[in-house]
Design a protein around this motif. Structure first.
Motif, PDB file in Angstrom:
ATOM      1  N   GLN A  93      57.128  27.286  32.812  1.00  0.00           N
ATOM      2  CA  GLN A  93      58.231  27.754  33.552  1.00  0.00           C
ATOM      3  C   GLN A  93      59.001  28.998  32.994  1.00  0.00           C
ATOM      4  O   GLN A  93      60.087  29.532  33.274  1.00  0.00           O
ATOM      5  N   TYR A  94      58.240  29.449  31.773  1.00  0.00           N
ATOM      6  CA  TYR A  94      58.632  30.436  31.020  1.00  0.00           C
ATOM      7  C   TYR A  94      57.843  31.616  31.216  1.00  0.00           C
ATOM      8  O   TYR A  94      57.853  32.586  30.074  1.00  0.00           O
ATOM      9  N   TYR A  95      57.236  31.890  32.142  1.00  0.00           N
ATOM     10  CA  TYR A  95      56.353  33.168  32.453  1.00  0.00           C
ATOM     11  C   TYR A  95      57.212  34.315  32.603  1.00  0.00           C
ATOM     12  O   TYR A  95      56.990  35.324  32.029  1.00  0.00           O
ATOM     13  N   ASN A  96      58.257  34.239  33.296  1.00  0.00           N
ATOM     14  CA  ASN A  96      59.085  35.185  33.495  1.00  0.00           C
ATOM     15  C   ASN A  96      59.779  35.871  32.023  1.00  0.00           C
ATOM     16  O   ASN A  96      59.788  36.908  31.356  1.00  0.00           O
ATOM     17  N   ARG A  97      60.210  34.799  31.221  1.00  0.00           N
ATOM     18  CA  ARG A  97      60.740  34.892  29.809  1.00  0.00           C
ATOM     19  C   ARG A  97      59.402  35.585  29.000  1.00  0.00           C
ATOM     20  O   ARG A  97      59.870  36.470  28.215  1.00  0.00           O
ATOM     21  N   THR A  98      58.452  35.319  29.192  1.00  0.00           N
ATOM     22  CA  THR A  98      57.186  35.785  28.367  1.00  0.00           C
ATOM     23  C   THR A  98      56.659  37.170  28.776  1.00  0.00           C
ATOM     24  O   THR A  98      56.923  38.165  28.024  1.00  0.00           O
ATOM     25  N   VAL A  99      56.762  37.587  29.985  1.00  0.00           N
ATOM     26  CA  VAL A  99      56.472  38.848  30.403  1.00  0.00           C
ATOM     27  C   VAL A  99      57.428  39.901  30.267  1.00  0.00           C
ATOM     28  O   VAL A  99      57.294  40.884  29.646  1.00  0.00           O
ATOM     29  N   GLU A 100      58.701  39.305  30.264  1.00  0.00           N
ATOM     30  CA  GLU A 100      60.106  40.260  29.927  1.00  0.00           C
ATOM     31  C   GLU A 100      60.090  40.673  28.448  1.00  0.00           C
ATOM     32  O   GLU A 100      60.307  41.536  28.203  1.00  0.00           O
ATOM     33  N   LEU A 101      59.581  39.613  27.487  1.00  0.00           N
ATOM     34  CA  LEU A 101      59.823  39.962  26.331  1.00  0.00           C
ATOM     35  C   LEU A 101      58.357  40.909  25.837  1.00  0.00           C
ATOM     36  O   LEU A 101      58.841  41.970  24.940  1.00  0.00           O
ATOM     37  N   PHE A 102      57.369  40.652  26.398  1.00  0.00           N
ATOM     38  CA  PHE A 102      56.170  41.623  26.258  1.00  0.00           C
ATOM     39  C   PHE A 102      56.552  43.224  26.803  1.00  0.00           C
ATOM     40  O   PHE A 102      56.084  44.108  26.131  1.00  0.00           O
ATOM     41  N   SER A 103      57.325  43.191  27.803  1.00  0.00           N
ATOM     42  CA  SER A 103      57.897  44.537  28.283  1.00  0.00           C
ATOM     43  C   SER A 103      58.905  45.137  27.526  1.00  0.00           C
ATOM     44  O   SER A 103      58.777  46.339  27.122  1.00  0.00           O
ATOM     45  N   ASP A 104      59.686  44.349  26.840  1.00  0.00           N
ATOM     46  CA  ASP A 104      60.802  45.045  25.980  1.00  0.00           C
ATOM     47  C   ASP A 104      60.218  45.570  24.754  1.00  0.00           C
ATOM     48  O   ASP A 104      60.552  46.678  24.512  1.00  0.00           O
ATOM     49  N   ILE A 105      59.335  44.577  24.184  1.00  0.00           N
ATOM     50  CA  ILE A 105      58.795  45.160  22.800  1.00  0.00           C
ATOM     51  C   ILE A 105      57.742  46.165  22.893  1.00  0.00           C
ATOM     52  O   ILE A 105      57.472  47.215  22.178  1.00  0.00           O
ATOM     53  N   SER A 106      57.108  46.276  24.011  1.00  0.00           N
ATOM     54  CA  SER A 106      55.905  47.251  24.314  1.00  0.00           C
ATOM     55  C   SER A 106      56.577  48.744  24.755  1.00  0.00           C
ATOM     56  O   SER A 106      56.007  49.643  24.521  1.00  0.00           O
ATOM     57  N   LEU A 107      57.465  48.466  25.361  1.00  0.00           N
ATOM     58  CA  LEU A 107      57.996  49.595  26.287  1.00  0.00           C
ATOM     59  C   LEU A 107      59.400  50.353  25.600  1.00  0.00           C
ATOM     60  O   LEU A 107      59.655  51.420  25.760  1.00  0.00           O
ATOM     61  N   HIS A 108      60.262  49.494  24.868  1.00  0.00           N
ATOM     62  CA  HIS A 108      61.375  49.758  24.401  1.00  0.00           C
ATOM     63  C   HIS A 108      61.619  49.438  22.932  1.00  0.00           C
ATOM     64  O   HIS A 108      62.790  49.350  22.459  1.00  0.00           O
ATOM     65  N   SER A 109      60.519  49.384  22.142  1.00  0.00           N
ATOM     66  CA  SER A 109      60.680  49.312  20.649  1.00  0.00           C
ATOM     67  C   SER A 109      61.369  50.562  20.134  1.00  0.00           C
ATOM     68  O   SER A 109      61.004  51.615  20.417  1.00  0.00           O
ATOM     69  N   GLN A 110      62.042  50.468  19.212  1.00  0.00           N
ATOM     70  CA  GLN A 110      62.924  51.366  18.422  1.00  0.00           C
ATOM     71  C   GLN A 110      62.444  51.729  17.113  1.00  0.00           C
ATOM     72  O   GLN A 110      62.594  52.808  16.514  1.00  0.00           O
ATOM     73  N   PHE A 111      61.687  50.810  16.487  1.00  0.00           N
ATOM     74  CA  PHE A 111      60.940  51.101  15.028  1.00  0.00           C
ATOM     75  C   PHE A 111      62.193  51.468  13.989  1.00  0.00           C
ATOM     76  O   PHE A 111      61.903  52.700  13.576  1.00  0.00           O
ATOM     77  N   PRO A 112      63.095  50.682  13.818  1.00  0.00           N
ATOM     78  CA  PRO A 112      64.137  51.046  12.884  1.00  0.00           C
ATOM     79  C   PRO A 112      63.840  51.464  11.366  1.00  0.00           C
ATOM     80  O   PRO A 112      62.525  50.628  11.015  1.00  0.00           O
ATOM     81  N   LYS A 113      64.309  52.340  10.781  1.00  0.00           N
ATOM     82  CA  LYS A 113      63.840  52.734   9.476  1.00  0.00           C
ATOM     83  C   LYS A 113      63.822  51.662   8.299  1.00  0.00           C
ATOM     84  O   LYS A 113      62.822  51.559   7.629  1.00  0.00           O
ATOM     85  N   LYS A 114      64.693  50.881   8.538  1.00  0.00           N
ATOM     86  CA  LYS A 114      65.193  49.610   7.535  1.00  0.00           C
ATOM     87  C   LYS A 114      63.933  48.824   7.817  1.00  0.00           C
ATOM     88  O   LYS A 114      63.377  48.375   6.600  1.00  0.00           O
ATOM     89  N   GLU A 115      63.434  48.366   9.020  1.00  0.00           N
ATOM     90  CA  GLU A 115      62.491  47.437   9.173  1.00  0.00           C
ATOM     91  C   GLU A 115      61.075  48.079   8.895  1.00  0.00           C
ATOM     92  O   GLU A 115      60.379  47.391   8.424  1.00  0.00           O
ATOM     93  N   ILE A 116      60.845  49.358   9.147  1.00  0.00           N
ATOM     94  CA  ILE A 116      59.747  49.923   8.936  1.00  0.00           C
ATOM     95  C   ILE A 116      59.223  50.110   7.402  1.00  0.00           C
ATOM     96  O   ILE A 116      58.489  49.482   6.932  1.00  0.00           O
TER      97      ILE A 116
END
Length: 409
Positions: A93-116
């Motif tokens: 039941q969480y297919y949409n949740r999973t694919v949306e998360l994949f999309s967000d991190i693969s297409l919209h990652s910001q790579f903040p300096k502090k985290e880098i």
């Protein structure tokens, strides 16, 4: 059940296998790995695999890591010489949740300096941890021996110096140059309707800009055998014997998989295990591995033994290789080896995660997935004469490289 396929308009390929299971699995696999890095980018693909979880336009790291965990799922990632992969296990039941998360991190990652900056320390710790394990380190170093001077030989983790130097713009440049929609696969194994899976992927990935790969990877050539001994503070000797082998595209690939299984595969009845460990008790771990890449491959034999037994264990290993070069398999030996490999493949496919990753890579490399019946048919057609010919080519003593770790004593 048959695999179901679809291609989005931007070139991203989808493949799904419906299974009657309470747990589903999904992966995003990109045909980009450490071999695609330039000299000053070593470790970058792996660095991105880490930092992709560190924040997007709408999520902080905590929310990314908790998104699936909060509903009982799991998410992970890995980098190889040729692929970068994010994969997850979850309730259907969480297919949409999973694919949306994949999309967000693969297409919209910001790579903040502090985290880098924080992740640099973590990866350096990973490098140190890996160097503390000679039985793992030697597998990577033998690839540097075999693929000397080529990106295929570099360590996936990179170097401490380069990892420390990476900035956000370096990450974005590498992503732009190497992550392409026509080299991306979203694969799925689960109890879920395929049309709905396609609709979810269209929703979250369909509007991603089309980016097609317009370059070919640099191929390795001019292999030269080499023998090296490294002095290291180890409690036992570690040795790898290796040779360049067939690529994933070579017609002899499956035959070498078969031969490797006889020599030192996962079974307890392999030639190396029975002829050295069980007969003499010289080593706890002795095995052989064959890794086919898209345009090359490597066959390696690993053994760990007491320093006093090292020379004799190496001689016994070469003796087993000579038997395979000089003696054709008998009909009973051949049939038993076929039955063993067919059974091992069937058992491996019992793991839906294994199948998920296997079909994803198969689409990336071949743009198809062979059925288990076809794989079994190819195994049944293998002849003793073919195995003898391959053994003489791959196990040729004049073509073998070696790497040994031993202490100063």
């Amino acid at each position: 059940m048959e695999y179901q396929r679809h291609t989005l308009k931007n070139g991203i390929r989808l493949i799904h296998k419906p299974v009657n299971n309470i747990v589903a699995h999904c992966a995003l696999m990109v045909n980009t790995g450490s071999r695609d890095e330039k000299e000053n980018e070593q470790g970058m693909a792996h660095f991105i695999e880490h930092t992709i979880f560190k924040g997007t336009n709408k999520r902080k790291s905590f929310h990314i890591l908790s998104n699936l965990e909060n509903v009982g799922g799991e998410i992970n990632a890995f980098t190889t010489k040729e692929e970068t992969c994010i994969y997850a296990s979850f309730l259907p039941q969480y297919y949409n949740r999973t694919v949306e998360l994949f999309s967000d991190i693969s297409l919209h990652s910001q790579f903040p300096k502090k985290e880098i900056d924080k992740e640099k320390d973590i990866i350096i710790d990973e490098i140190n941890s890996y160097r503390d394990n000679p039985a793992e380190e030697i597998f990577d170093e033998i690839e540097d021996v075999v693929y000397k001077g080529h990106p295929m030989g570099r360590n996936i983790l990179g170097t401490k110096e380069l990892v420390k130097s990476y900035q956000r713009e370096d990450i974005l440049r590498f992503v732009f140059n190497n992550f392409h929609t026509d080299e991306t696969v979203i694969c799925s194994v689960g109890n879920f309707d395929f049309k709905e899976f396609v609709a979810i992927c269209e929703k979250h990935f369909g509007e991603a800009p089309t980016r097609l790969r317009n370059f070919e990877r640099s191929k390795f050539s001019n292999y030269k055998p080499s023998n090296k001994i490294r002095k290291k503070p180890v409690h036992q000797a570690h040795c790898i014997i290796a040779n360049e082998a067939y690529s994933a595209q070579d017609k002899n690939r499956n035959k070498l998989i078969f031969l490797n299984n006889i020599l030192g595969g996962p079974g307890l009845n392999t030639r190396l295990n029975m002829g050295i460990r069980e007969k003499y008790g010289f080593c706890y771990n002795i095995e052989s591995n064959y890794t086919p890449y898209s345009d090359t491959g490597i066959l390696s034999i690993y053994l760990g033994t007491d320093f006093a037994y090292l020379e004799r264990t190496i001689k016994l290993t070469h003796k087993e290789l000579a038997k395979l070069r000089n003696n054709k398999l008998g009909s009973l030996q051949l049939q038993r080896a076929k039955q063993q490999l067919i059974g091992q493949i069937a058992i491996a496919q019992e793991s839906n995660v294994n199948e998920l990753l296997s079909i994803g890579k198969s689409i990336l490399v071949y743009d198809k997935v062979d059925s288990i019946d076809l794989m079994n048919k190819e195994i049944e057609e293998i002849k003793s004469e073919e195995i003898l010919e391959i053994a003489n080519e791959v196990f040729d003593p004049n073509k073998l490289s070696s790497l040994i770790y031993k202490n100063d004593n």
